[in-house]
Design a protein around this motif. Structure first.
Motif, short mmCIF file in Angstrom:
data_model
loop_
_atom_site.label_atom_id
_atom_site.label_comp_id
_atom_site.label_asym_id
_atom_site.label_seq_id
_atom_site.Cartn_x
_atom_site.Cartn_y
_atom_site.Cartn_z
N TYR A 33 -11.35 -1.70 8.51
CA TYR A 33 -12.79 -1.47 8.69
C TYR A 33 -13.56 -2.79 8.76
CZ TYR A 33 -12.59 3.64 7.95
OH TYR A 33 -12.38 4.99 8.09
N ALA A 34 -13.15 -3.77 7.94
CA ALA A 34 -13.80 -5.09 7.99
C ALA A 34 -13.62 -5.72 9.37
CB ALA A 34 -13.22 -6.00 6.91
N SER A 35 -12.47 -5.48 9.99
CA SER A 35 -12.23 -6.05 11.33
C SER A 35 -13.11 -5.39 12.38
CB SER A 35 -10.75 -5.92 11.72
OG SER A 35 -10.42 -4.59 12.08
N ILE A 36 -13.36 -4.09 12.23
CA ILE A 36 -14.26 -3.39 13.14
C ILE A 36 -15.66 -4.01 13.06
CG2 ILE A 36 -15.41 -1.18 13.64
CD1 ILE A 36 -12.90 0.24 12.65
N MET A 37 -16.02 -4.45 11.86
CA MET A 37 -17.34 -5.07 11.66
C MET A 37 -17.42 -6.48 12.23
SD MET A 37 -17.72 -3.75 7.72
CE MET A 37 -19.19 -4.71 7.35
N GLY A 38 -16.27 -7.08 12.52
CA GLY A 38 -16.28 -8.41 13.11
C GLY A 38 -15.41 -9.44 12.41
N LEU A 39 -14.76 -9.07 11.30
CA LEU A 39 -13.87 -10.01 10.62
C LEU A 39 -12.68 -10.30 11.52
CD1 LEU A 39 -13.62 -11.49 7.85
CD2 LEU A 39 -12.06 -9.68 7.16
N THR B 8 0.82 -1.21 0.00
CA THR B 8 0.00 0.00 0.00
C THR B 8 0.85 1.26 0.00
OG1 THR B 8 -1.87 1.09 1.11
CG2 THR B 8 -0.21 0.09 2.53
N GLY B 9 0.35 2.28 -0.68
CA GLY B 9 0.98 3.58 -0.67
C GLY B 9 0.04 4.63 -0.10
N ASN B 10 -1.22 4.58 -0.53
CA ASN B 10 -2.20 5.58 -0.12
C ASN B 10 -3.03 5.12 1.09
OD1 ASN B 10 -2.73 8.21 -0.70
ND2 ASN B 10 -4.34 7.81 -2.18
N PHE B 11 -2.80 3.90 1.55
CA PHE B 11 -3.38 3.34 2.77
C PHE B 11 -4.86 2.95 2.64
CE2 PHE B 11 -4.25 2.98 7.38
CZ PHE B 11 -3.13 2.25 7.75
N GLY B 12 -5.45 3.11 1.46
CA GLY B 12 -6.87 2.78 1.32
C GLY B 12 -7.16 1.29 1.37
N ASN B 13 -6.34 0.50 0.66
CA ASN B 13 -6.59 -0.94 0.57
C ASN B 13 -6.45 -1.63 1.92
OD1 ASN B 13 -7.25 -3.28 -0.77
ND2 ASN B 13 -5.33 -3.47 -1.87
N ILE B 14 -5.46 -1.22 2.70
CA ILE B 14 -5.29 -1.84 4.02
C ILE B 14 -6.31 -1.28 5.02
CG2 ILE B 14 -3.54 -0.24 4.90
CD1 ILE B 14 -2.08 -2.80 6.00
N LEU B 15 -6.70 -0.02 4.84
CA LEU B 15 -7.74 0.56 5.71
C LEU B 15 -9.05 -0.20 5.55
CD1 LEU B 15 -8.58 2.88 7.67
CD2 LEU B 15 -9.34 4.12 5.63
N ALA B 16 -9.36 -0.63 4.33
CA ALA B 16 -10.60 -1.39 4.10
C ALA B 16 -10.61 -2.67 4.93
CB ALA B 16 -10.75 -1.70 2.62
N SER B 17 -9.45 -3.33 5.05
CA SER B 17 -9.39 -4.56 5.87
C SER B 17 -9.55 -4.21 7.35
CB SER B 17 -8.08 -5.31 5.62
OG SER B 17 -6.95 -4.58 6.08
#
Length: 502
Positions: free
Chosen positions: A281-287, A270-279
């Motif tokens: 956020y998924a963890s906050i949801m319960g992943l 990652t460079g812009n941090f979006g792709n890893i941020l999505a994961s």
């Protein structure tokens, strides 16, 4: 579900407005006020669904002002077999290296052969529906700064979409020849492409400045237009990325690789941090995610930040063979800082102001402790990247691109340093044929290489026998439509000229 600006607690908007507007008027990014929580029962239901079904569930929970019919229409039109080659647009591949099995999430089977397709094939559908709900009658002007992949994916997604115009800026010497050719040959009556004399950070800063300049916004308003974004600063870009981490987890369970409830690690170049941020956020949801492994190239501003709590863009900028990560200002990190500060817009604004004025900031001890407990940062240089491509190809005949190789290399570093053998999902972000020269140099002896990019594609196929994606093969005989190059400070005028606004 409502959304706040990361820099202004008083700004509250609907999902449709967040997507249509792209960025807050104060320069902040839109974030959900809360995240849906997925129980074990929810995940067991998701196991039974295909990718489209999982996407519809996630989108419905975040886009509460969209009807079920609207979400269904968006998903069914975006993730087609015609565009992605199968019913699963984000399949897992399995390879071995150093005795470890790698679960590789291939995110590049779309029309431009990069992970950005996963979001940018659906964003135009989100945006057109959002415009009708919030700005009926206006045309959206999509401004994009790209380090290579976002530009082409956005152009392809928005070409000839009614009531939209798209203008893409890219660093003239900061993308691969294939990426440049993909953009400059783009079809569509509503598309414009221009190189800038600078790097990606210059392009990104320039676009953000245009967005937040009242005089320019007023001129668009007078012409019945408004700005929006296809970069990952737009919530409609980030949201689809959450889906593929959830779907990958379900696929691992269904394949018997893990049991429901088992934790996984996620490894993202990652460079812009979006792709890893999505994961995240998924963890906050319960992943159930154990560790977020952030992989950088020589532009290792993120890995330094994870280790020290200091973000400092005042450093040498490297042009590497993984150009989509040649970034020193990671826009989406702002969203993580907002979340970790307890949704404190004042704190976030203070940090972003420091970044803008002096080029660095330091987070509090509490935020630093939270980051170091959840994230691991590592980086590798070009030679290490090539060595990883070769090792993976020689060991298991698996051919990966230069960005995926960075992720694999940093994952190996992580295991060696920590001994953690938690099953990991490695995000593979582009086809190796988008970076044929570097990949060919890695897997061959590097001598007597063809000079032409497409001859390199053919040579790489001869060496590897990995299928050449049809969209890249079709580019060979296409003539360039765009050749403009502009100075960074001329970007605002270029936009107005492209829109025929005086």
């Amino acid at each position: 579900m409502l959304y706040n600006s990361t820099q202004n607690a008083a700004e509250v908007v609907s999902a449709a407005q967040a997507i249509a507007q792209g960025i807050s008027k104060d320069g902040g990014l839109f974030v959900p006020q809360e995240f849906p929580k997925y129980s074990a029962e929810t995940f067991n239901e998701l196991l039974k669904l295909d990718y489209k079904g999982r996407a519809k569930k996630v989108f419905a929970d975040f886009l509460s002002d969209f009807t079920e019919e609207e979400i269904n229409d968006c998903v069914e039109n975006a993730y087609t077999k015609e565009k992605f080659g199968s019913d699963n647009p984000a399949p897992l591949a399995y390879a071995k290296l150093n005795g470890r099995e790698l679960n590789i999430l291939e995110l590049w089977h779309g029309p431009t052969c990069a992970f950005k397709d996963m979001a940018l094939q659906i964003l135009p559908h989100f945006l057109t529906k959002s415009l009708k709900k919030t700005y009926d009658g206006k045309d959206a002007v999509i401004l994009v700064a790209t380090s290579g992949d976002t530009g082409k994916a956005a152009l392809e997604g928005f070409k000839d979409v009614d009531h939209t115009k798209i203008i893409v800026f890219y660093p003239v010497d900061g993308v691969s020849p294939m990426q440049k050719h993909q953009m400059n040959t783009q079809e569509g009556n509503n598309v414009t492409v221009c190189a800038i004399k600078g790097n990606f950070d210059d392009a990104q800063t320039g676009v953000k400045k245009i967005f937040t300049t009242p005089e320019i916004s007023a001129k668009l308003e007078a012409n019945n237009m408004l700005f929006s974004s296809a970069n990952s600063i737009n919530w409609g870009r980030l949201l689809p990325q959450i889906v593929y981490y959830i779907s990958a987890y379900c696929d691992l369970v269904n394949a018997g690789k893990i049991a429901m409830g088992d934790k996984i690690n996620v490894v993202v170049p990652t460079g812009n941090f979006g792709n890893i941020l999505a994961s995240y956020y998924a963890s906050i949801m319960g992943l159930p995610i154990n560790k977020f492994i952030c992989a950088s190239n020589s532009n290792n501003v993120l890995s330094d930040f994870i280790k020290t709590g200091v973000y400092d863009k005042n450093r040498h900028f490297y042009t590497t063979i993984s150009p989509s990560m040649d970034i020193l200002v990671s826009s989406n990190l702002e969203r993580l800082l907002y979340k970790l500060s307890g949704n404190n817009a004042d704190t976030t604004k203070e940090l972003m102001t420091a970044l803008k004025t002096v080029g660095k900031y330091e987070v509090s001890d509490e935020i630093k402790a939270e980051i170091t407990s959840k994230f691991f940062g590592g980086f590798c240089n070009d030679e290490q990247t090539k060595a990883t491509i070769k090792a993976l190809f020689d060991t298991d005949n698996y051919l990966c691109d230069t960005h995926t190789a960075v992720a694999v290399n940093v994952y190996e570093q992580y295991v060696e340093q920590t001994g953690d053998t938690t099953p990991s999902v490695i995000a593979s972000t582009a086809s190796p044929y988008k970076f044929s020269k570097a990949v060919l140099e890695a897997v061959s002896d590097g001598t007597n290489l063809p000079e032409n990019e497409f001859d390199m594609v053919e040579k790489l196929f001869e060496v590897s026998n990995a299928p050449v994606p049809a969209p890249l093969a079709a580019l060979k005989d296409k003539k360039a439509r765009f050749s403009d190059v502009t100075e960074v400070n001329s970007m605002p005028q270029y936009v107005l000229d492209a829109l025929n606004i005086k």
